[in-house]
Write a protein that holds these residues in place. Structure first.
Motif, short mmCIF file in Angstrom:
data_model
loop_
_atom_site.label_atom_id
_atom_site.label_comp_id
_atom_site.label_asym_id
_atom_site.label_seq_id
_atom_site.Cartn_x
_atom_site.Cartn_y
_atom_site.Cartn_z
N SER A 20 43.57 -96.83 -41.69
CA SER A 20 42.71 -98.02 -41.55
C SER A 20 41.76 -97.85 -40.38
O SER A 20 40.56 -98.14 -40.49
N PHE A 21 42.30 -97.40 -39.26
CA PHE A 21 41.49 -97.19 -38.06
C PHE A 21 40.35 -96.22 -38.37
O PHE A 21 39.20 -96.49 -38.06
N ASN A 22 40.68 -95.11 -39.01
CA ASN A 22 39.67 -94.10 -39.35
C ASN A 22 38.60 -94.66 -40.29
O ASN A 22 37.43 -94.31 -40.17
N ASN A 28 33.05 -92.22 -36.31
CA ASN A 28 34.05 -91.19 -36.03
C ASN A 28 34.11 -90.77 -34.56
O ASN A 28 34.29 -89.60 -34.25
N ASP A 29 33.98 -91.77 -33.66
CA ASP A 29 34.05 -91.44 -32.24
C ASP A 29 35.43 -91.67 -31.62
O ASP A 29 35.61 -91.54 -30.43
N ARG A 34 33.17 -103.45 -31.08
CA ARG A 34 33.31 -104.89 -31.27
C ARG A 34 32.96 -105.24 -32.74
O ARG A 34 33.70 -105.95 -33.40
N ARG A 35 31.85 -104.73 -33.22
CA ARG A 35 31.41 -105.02 -34.59
C ARG A 35 32.40 -104.45 -35.61
O ARG A 35 32.73 -105.11 -36.60
N GLU A 36 32.86 -103.23 -35.40
CA GLU A 36 33.82 -102.61 -36.32
C GLU A 36 35.14 -103.38 -36.32
O GLU A 36 35.75 -103.58 -37.38
N SER A 65 36.89 -100.18 -21.77
CA SER A 65 35.79 -99.34 -22.25
C SER A 65 34.79 -100.12 -23.11
O SER A 65 33.72 -99.61 -23.41
N GLY A 66 35.18 -101.30 -23.55
CA GLY A 66 34.33 -102.07 -24.45
C GLY A 66 34.61 -101.76 -25.91
O GLY A 66 33.98 -102.32 -26.81
N THR A 67 35.54 -100.86 -26.16
CA THR A 67 35.94 -100.48 -27.52
C THR A 67 37.47 -100.42 -27.58
O THR A 67 38.15 -100.44 -26.55
N ILE A 68 37.99 -100.32 -28.78
CA ILE A 68 39.43 -100.23 -29.00
C ILE A 68 39.76 -98.82 -29.49
O ILE A 68 39.25 -98.38 -30.53
N ASP A 69 40.57 -98.10 -28.73
CA ASP A 69 41.02 -96.78 -29.19
C ASP A 69 42.28 -96.96 -30.03
O ASP A 69 42.78 -98.08 -30.19
#
Length: 88
Positions: A20-22, A28-29, A34-36, A65-69
């Motif tokens: 799901s994450f992929n 693919n970073d 936030r949008r994703e 980081s402003g994103t979710i790993d």
């Protein structure tokens, strides 16, 4: 990590979550923007307004980081899974 619930996930659940994450990591970073994240939550039936999304990012973006790993994503989804199970 804000929650240790991710340790309660089975290997099969983790594999499913990785897929799901992929899928939602469109560029693919290795992170979900936030949008994703908003798109992913909407797709799985979690309606979140802008403030709710901001609250999730504040809580689960542990490296700021402003994103979710993926590790942060596991903590977030473990909580969502737990809340869904407890509300049924």
């Amino acid at each position: 990590m804000p929650q240790t619930a991710s340790s309660n996930l089975t290997p099969a659940q983790i594999q499913d979550l990785q897929e799901s994450f992929n899928t939602f990591d469109r560029n693919n970073d290795g992170t979900i923007s936030r949008r994703e994240l908003h798109s992913l939550l909407h797709t799985v039936g979690h309606k979140v307004n802008a403030q709710g999304l901001e609250n999730l990012l504040t809580k689960y973006d542990t490296d700021k980081s402003g994103t979710i790993d993926f590790k942060e994503f596991l903590s977030l989804t473990a909580l969502l899974i737990k809340n869904k199970v407890s509300s049924n």
